[in-house]
Scaffold this motif. Structure first.
Motif, short mmCIF file in Angstrom:
data_model
loop_
_atom_site.label_atom_id
_atom_site.label_comp_id
_atom_site.label_asym_id
_atom_site.label_seq_id
_atom_site.Cartn_x
_atom_site.Cartn_y
_atom_site.Cartn_z
N HIS A 51 0.83 -1.21 0.00
CA HIS A 51 0.00 0.00 0.00
C HIS A 51 0.87 1.26 0.00
CE1 HIS A 51 -3.50 -2.48 0.59
NE2 HIS A 51 -3.01 -2.98 1.70
N ALA A 52 1.91 1.26 0.82
CA ALA A 52 2.82 2.41 0.84
C ALA A 52 3.51 2.57 -0.51
CB ALA A 52 3.86 2.22 1.95
N GLN A 53 3.93 1.46 -1.10
CA GLN A 53 4.58 1.53 -2.40
C GLN A 53 3.63 2.06 -3.47
OE1 GLN A 53 6.95 -1.85 -3.62
NE2 GLN A 53 7.37 -2.43 -1.50
N ALA A 54 2.38 1.62 -3.43
CA ALA A 54 1.40 2.10 -4.41
C ALA A 54 1.18 3.60 -4.26
CB ALA A 54 0.08 1.35 -4.23
N PHE A 55 1.15 4.09 -3.02
CA PHE A 55 0.97 5.52 -2.77
C PHE A 55 2.15 6.30 -3.35
CE2 PHE A 55 0.44 9.50 -0.67
CZ PHE A 55 -0.87 9.58 -0.25
N ILE A 56 3.36 5.86 -3.06
CA ILE A 56 4.56 6.56 -3.53
C ILE A 56 4.61 6.59 -5.05
CG2 ILE A 56 7.09 6.40 -3.62
CD1 ILE A 56 6.92 5.33 -0.70
N ARG A 57 4.22 5.51 -5.70
CA ARG A 57 4.25 5.45 -7.17
C ARG A 57 3.23 6.40 -7.80
NH1 ARG A 57 4.92 -0.42 -6.22
NH2 ARG A 57 7.11 -0.91 -6.66
N ARG A 58 2.25 6.85 -7.04
CA ARG A 58 1.24 7.79 -7.55
C ARG A 58 1.58 9.24 -7.21
NH1 ARG A 58 -1.17 3.02 -6.98
NH2 ARG A 58 -3.03 2.53 -8.21
N SER A 59 2.62 9.44 -6.44
CA SER A 59 2.89 10.79 -5.91
C SER A 59 3.86 11.57 -6.81
CB SER A 59 3.49 10.68 -4.51
OG SER A 59 3.86 11.96 -4.03
N PRO A 60 3.47 12.80 -7.23
CA PRO A 60 4.37 13.68 -7.95
C PRO A 60 5.01 14.74 -7.06
CG PRO A 60 2.16 14.51 -8.19
CD PRO A 60 2.08 13.32 -7.24
N PHE A 61 4.76 14.64 -5.74
CA PHE A 61 5.17 15.74 -4.86
C PHE A 61 5.41 15.22 -3.45
CE2 PHE A 61 4.38 19.26 -1.95
CZ PHE A 61 5.10 20.30 -2.53
N LEU A 62 6.47 15.73 -2.83
CA LEU A 62 6.72 15.43 -1.42
C LEU A 62 7.38 16.62 -0.77
CD1 LEU A 62 10.00 14.82 -0.74
CD2 LEU A 62 9.51 12.82 -2.11
N CYS A 63 7.34 16.65 0.54
CA CYS A 63 8.11 17.60 1.33
C CYS A 63 9.11 16.81 2.16
CB CYS A 63 7.20 18.43 2.24
SG CYS A 63 6.11 19.56 1.34
N ILE A 64 10.33 17.32 2.23
CA ILE A 64 11.36 16.66 3.03
C ILE A 64 11.78 17.58 4.16
CG2 ILE A 64 13.13 17.41 1.35
CD1 ILE A 64 14.76 14.92 2.21
N ILE A 120 11.54 3.24 -5.64
CA ILE A 120 11.51 2.27 -4.54
C ILE A 120 12.57 1.22 -4.86
CG2 ILE A 120 10.10 0.63 -3.25
CD1 ILE A 120 7.64 2.28 -4.30
N LEU A 121 13.71 1.30 -4.19
CA LEU A 121 14.79 0.36 -4.47
C LEU A 121 14.53 -0.99 -3.83
CD1 LEU A 121 17.89 2.72 -4.10
CD2 LEU A 121 16.42 2.30 -6.10
N ASP A 122 13.91 -0.98 -2.67
CA ASP A 122 13.45 -2.20 -2.01
C ASP A 122 12.50 -1.78 -0.89
OD1 ASP A 122 15.01 -1.69 0.44
OD2 ASP A 122 16.75 -2.37 -0.69
N GLN A 123 12.06 -2.72 -0.06
CA GLN A 123 11.08 -2.40 0.97
C GLN A 123 11.61 -1.43 2.03
OE1 GLN A 123 9.82 -6.39 2.39
NE2 GLN A 123 7.77 -5.75 1.79
N HIS A 124 12.90 -1.22 2.04
CA HIS A 124 13.48 -0.38 3.08
C HIS A 124 14.24 0.82 2.53
CE1 HIS A 124 12.63 -3.43 6.18
NE2 HIS A 124 12.98 -4.31 5.27
N THR A 125 14.18 1.05 1.21
CA THR A 125 15.02 2.08 0.62
C THR A 125 14.32 2.85 -0.48
OG1 THR A 125 16.85 0.50 0.94
CG2 THR A 125 17.36 2.54 -0.23
N GLU A 175 10.34 4.30 9.55
CA GLU A 175 8.93 4.35 9.92
C GLU A 175 8.09 4.76 8.72
OE1 GLU A 175 9.30 5.72 14.61
OE2 GLU A 175 8.93 7.23 13.08
N VAL A 176 6.94 4.11 8.57
CA VAL A 176 6.02 4.42 7.48
C VAL A 176 4.60 4.37 8.02
CG1 VAL A 176 5.24 3.79 5.16
CG2 VAL A 176 7.56 3.18 5.90
N PHE A 177 3.81 5.40 7.73
CA PHE A 177 2.39 5.30 8.07
C PHE A 177 1.57 6.31 7.29
CE2 PHE A 177 4.39 8.02 11.23
CZ PHE A 177 3.52 9.09 11.40
N LEU A 178 0.34 5.93 7.01
CA LEU A 178 -0.60 6.83 6.36
C LEU A 178 -1.16 7.81 7.38
CD1 LEU A 178 -2.40 4.35 3.98
CD2 LEU A 178 -1.33 6.49 3.27
N HIS A 179 -1.34 9.05 6.94
CA HIS A 179 -1.86 10.11 7.79
C HIS A 179 -3.29 10.41 7.36
CE1 HIS A 179 -0.80 13.21 10.77
NE2 HIS A 179 -1.77 13.89 10.19
#
Length: 212
Positions: A36-49, A72-77, A149-153
């Motif tokens: 689910h996290a990977q699917a979200f990231i693949r749909r995202s054109p924008f982030l804040c760091i 997404i290089l792997d589940q942790h990277t 750490e990963v979680f949906l807000h």
């Protein structure tokens, strides 16, 4: 002036103002990027760091690119391409001093967001950078994040702000242009409208030349 007796200075006082954390809010924290996290990231054109220097001075920087620009290089990277900017290098310098980072992924139209916390490195591996090429431009480096750490807000902030609702969009012309604001804050903006318009037009030309 804020009176001292109204300043919260310890966690016990803070938590006393709120109900206990909901069990799901605690359990939702993951230590790896699930499907689910990977699917979200693949749909995202924008982030804040979010970053901090060694003295704890904080910075938040926006990063945007075509949908799925974060690899997404792997589940942790994760790997984030670094595109041309203003060369202040605030985030990059902070990462060298303090590699702990926080990421907030946003998908247009989605009210929920994805938060990722981890440790970052600045990487110049040509093989990785070549996979991040856009419009024949290869980034000079990538920010590679080891995920902790990963979680949906939840959607409350976006729904309260009506961020995606066109009825709440504001007219950009109600404020001066970016160029005028910066000139007002520094050397002083020209009073001549035509001269100011030319400066704004030049910025748009610069955007078209340097986005990648």
């Amino acid at each position: 002036m804020i009176r001292p007796e109204f300043v919260i200075e310890d966690e016990q006082s803070l938590r006393g103002l709120f109900q206990p954390t909901h069990t799901l809010a605690t359990l939702k924290l993951q230590r790896a990027l699930d499907r689910h996290a990977q699917a979200f990231i693949r749909r995202s054109p924008f982030l804040c760091i979010g970053t901090q220097d060694m003295n704890g001075n904080a910075d938040v920087s926006p990063r945007g690119d075509p949908v799925g620009f974060v690899q997404i290089l792997d589940q942790h990277t994760l790997a984030i391409p670094d595109r041309p900017g203003n060369n202040r290098l605030d985030s990059l310098s902070n990462i060298i001093a303090n590699p702990r980072v926080g990421l907030l992924f946003i998908v247009p139209g989605y009210d929920d967001t994805l938060r990722v916390n981890g440790t970052a490195r600045l990487v110049t591996d040509p093989a990785l950078l070549e996979t991040m090429r856009v419009n024949d431009r290869t980034p000079r480096l990538a920010i590679v994040v080891s995920v902790d750490e990963v979680f949906l807000h939840c959607a409350k902030a976006f729904r309260r702000s009506h961020l995606w609702d066109p009825a709440h969009f504001q007219d950009r012309s109600e404020m001066p242009s970016l160029s005028k604001i910066i000139l007002d804050q520094t050397n002083g903006a020209p009073s001549d409208d035509d001269e100011m318009r030319k400066i704004d037009d030049d910025l748009e030309v610069e955007y078209s030349k340097t986005l990648y």
